[in-house]
Design a protein around this motif. Structure first.
Motif, short mmCIF file in Angstrom:
data_model
loop_
_atom_site.label_atom_id
_atom_site.label_comp_id
_atom_site.label_asym_id
_atom_site.label_seq_id
_atom_site.Cartn_x
_atom_site.Cartn_y
_atom_site.Cartn_z
N THR A 1 61.23 -29.79 -13.12
CA THR A 1 61.14 -28.43 -12.59
C THR A 1 61.08 -28.45 -11.07
O THR A 1 60.99 -29.51 -10.44
CB THR A 1 59.90 -27.71 -13.16
N CYS B 1 68.25 -27.96 -8.42
CA CYS B 1 68.24 -27.29 -9.72
C CYS B 1 69.50 -27.62 -10.51
O CYS B 1 69.43 -27.89 -11.73
CB CYS B 1 68.11 -25.78 -9.54
N VAL C 1 67.60 -27.76 -13.86
CA VAL C 1 66.32 -27.04 -13.88
C VAL C 1 66.58 -25.57 -14.15
O VAL C 1 67.36 -24.93 -13.43
CB VAL C 1 65.58 -27.21 -12.53
N LEU D 1 61.44 -22.14 -12.89
CA LEU D 1 60.79 -22.29 -11.59
C LEU D 1 59.39 -21.70 -11.69
O LEU D 1 59.17 -20.73 -12.43
CB LEU D 1 61.57 -21.56 -10.50
N THR E 1 70.86 -20.02 -9.35
CA THR E 1 70.59 -21.13 -10.27
C THR E 1 70.57 -20.72 -11.74
O THR E 1 70.66 -21.57 -12.63
CB THR E 1 69.22 -21.76 -9.95
N ALA F 1 67.97 -19.75 -13.08
CA ALA F 1 66.63 -20.14 -13.53
C ALA F 1 65.70 -18.94 -13.59
O ALA F 1 65.80 -18.02 -12.77
CB ALA F 1 66.04 -21.20 -12.60
#
Length: 333
Positions: A216, A258, A263, A266, A284, A286
């Protein structure tokens, strides 16, 4: 990231030189006081000190930075703080370079016993605070700071349960030395705290069995310790506070990390959730999840129907909520 194994050794905490010096300093005082005033430098230390001293007669524990949440690296002593330090007999520090604002305390307050609650702990190395870097380059957790404003150690050991146990023993011994008449109470309270922290540590160990091997990016230095307990690698740490400005270079590096490590989760504090989401979510893909660094601002929460000291109950409640948030983030709840 270079990681150092946290060492928790009771023998180190009870080292003859440190404890003997503390007892001698107490015994050498000429002034007679009816009670003990203990000042703490930072909220996580306050929670433990309050817990160890709970129920003690004529003992008061006061936190210097009570109204200052988050990073205290740039805290400045107020007139009220200085008055408190003049009256206090015992000052408990977090250590690890956290309290630069107290660097002259020993010189200015001759009658004050100062105990570094993390002395001897094996810290992880820290990050450079982004708002203090001028070149726009990112800093990884393993990069030790080289300038006078940054911090080479990751001082957030309270987010490592072993680190908090380490501090608990230091605080226990400080109170016993400063007020030996009530030693039995201090040791009993510390024992209750130690037992609950051991149970909490086992919950995190179970979480590690489910979560280990993931990676992460985090936006608080303390979360590096938190995720280490769960076997989750931190591929990048951006230490955010109220002055942080995320540069284009830093943002690009985080996006690249990432992508490289795939990843998709976050983790940030509540105050920075929107900034992190606005800056990185679209780039990303994310999701951003909120964790609590246990740095203050809330009243103690009841756990086990009041069987725990209030400060420790607050800490454990937050840490359990953090664990549940992380498990939910990885679809384990």
């Amino acid at each position: 990231m270079k990681k150092k194994k946290a060492v928790f050794m009771t023998a180190l905490l009870l080292a003859a030189t440190g404890l003997t010096a503390l007892i001698a300093a107490v015994a050498g005082r000429k002034e007679e006081r009816s009670g003990l005033l203990c000042a703490t430098s930072f909220y996580p230390v306050y929670l433990l000190a309050e817990s160890v001293a709970e129920g003690a007669a004529n003992v008061e524990v006061v936190n210097l930075t009570e109204n200052h949440g988050g990073c205290i690296h740039d805290y400045t002593l107020t007139t009220q703080d200085m008055r408190l330090l003049s009256d206090a007999e015992l000052l408990l520090l977090n250590g690890g370079g956290m309290e630069l604002f107290l660097s002259k305390a020993a010189e200015d307050y001759k009658n004050l016993l100062i105990v570094d609650t993390s002395e001897g702990y094996n810290f992880l190395e820290g990050t450079v605070h982004v708002h203090e870097k001028e070149d726009g380059n990112g800093a990884h957790p393993e990069e030790a700071a080289q300038d006078g404003h940054s911090h080479a150690l990751n001082a957030h050991l309270w987010l490592d349960i072993d680190g908090y146990l380490f501090q608990l023993s230091r605080i226990e011994e400080a109170f016993v030395a400063a007020d030996p008449v009530q030693a039995e109470l201090y040791r009993r309270n510390a024992g209750v705290c130690r037992q609950e922290l051991a149970a909490l540590k086992e919950e995190y160990a179970e979480g590690k069995r489910l979560l280990s091997g993931r990676e992460t990016v985090v936006f608080h230095e303390g979360f590096v310790y938190l995720f280490r307990m769960l076997g989750i690698g931190t591929v990048h740490c951006l230490a955010m506070d109220s002055d942080t400005q995320i540069s284009a270079g830093e943002a690009a590096e985080i996006v690249e990390e990432c992508r490289r490590h795939r990843v998709t989760r976050l983790f940030a504090e509540a105050d920075y959730e929107k900034t992190v989401s606005d800056t990185f979510a679209a780039e990303t893909g994310a999701a951003v999840f909120v964790l609590d660094a246990v740095t203050g601002g809330k009243e103690p929460e009841a756990v086990s129907e009041g069987t725990l000291p209030a400060g420790l109950a607050r800490y454990c409640a937050v840490m359990r909520r953090n664990l549940e948030t992380i498990k939910q983030a990885y679809d384990l709840q």
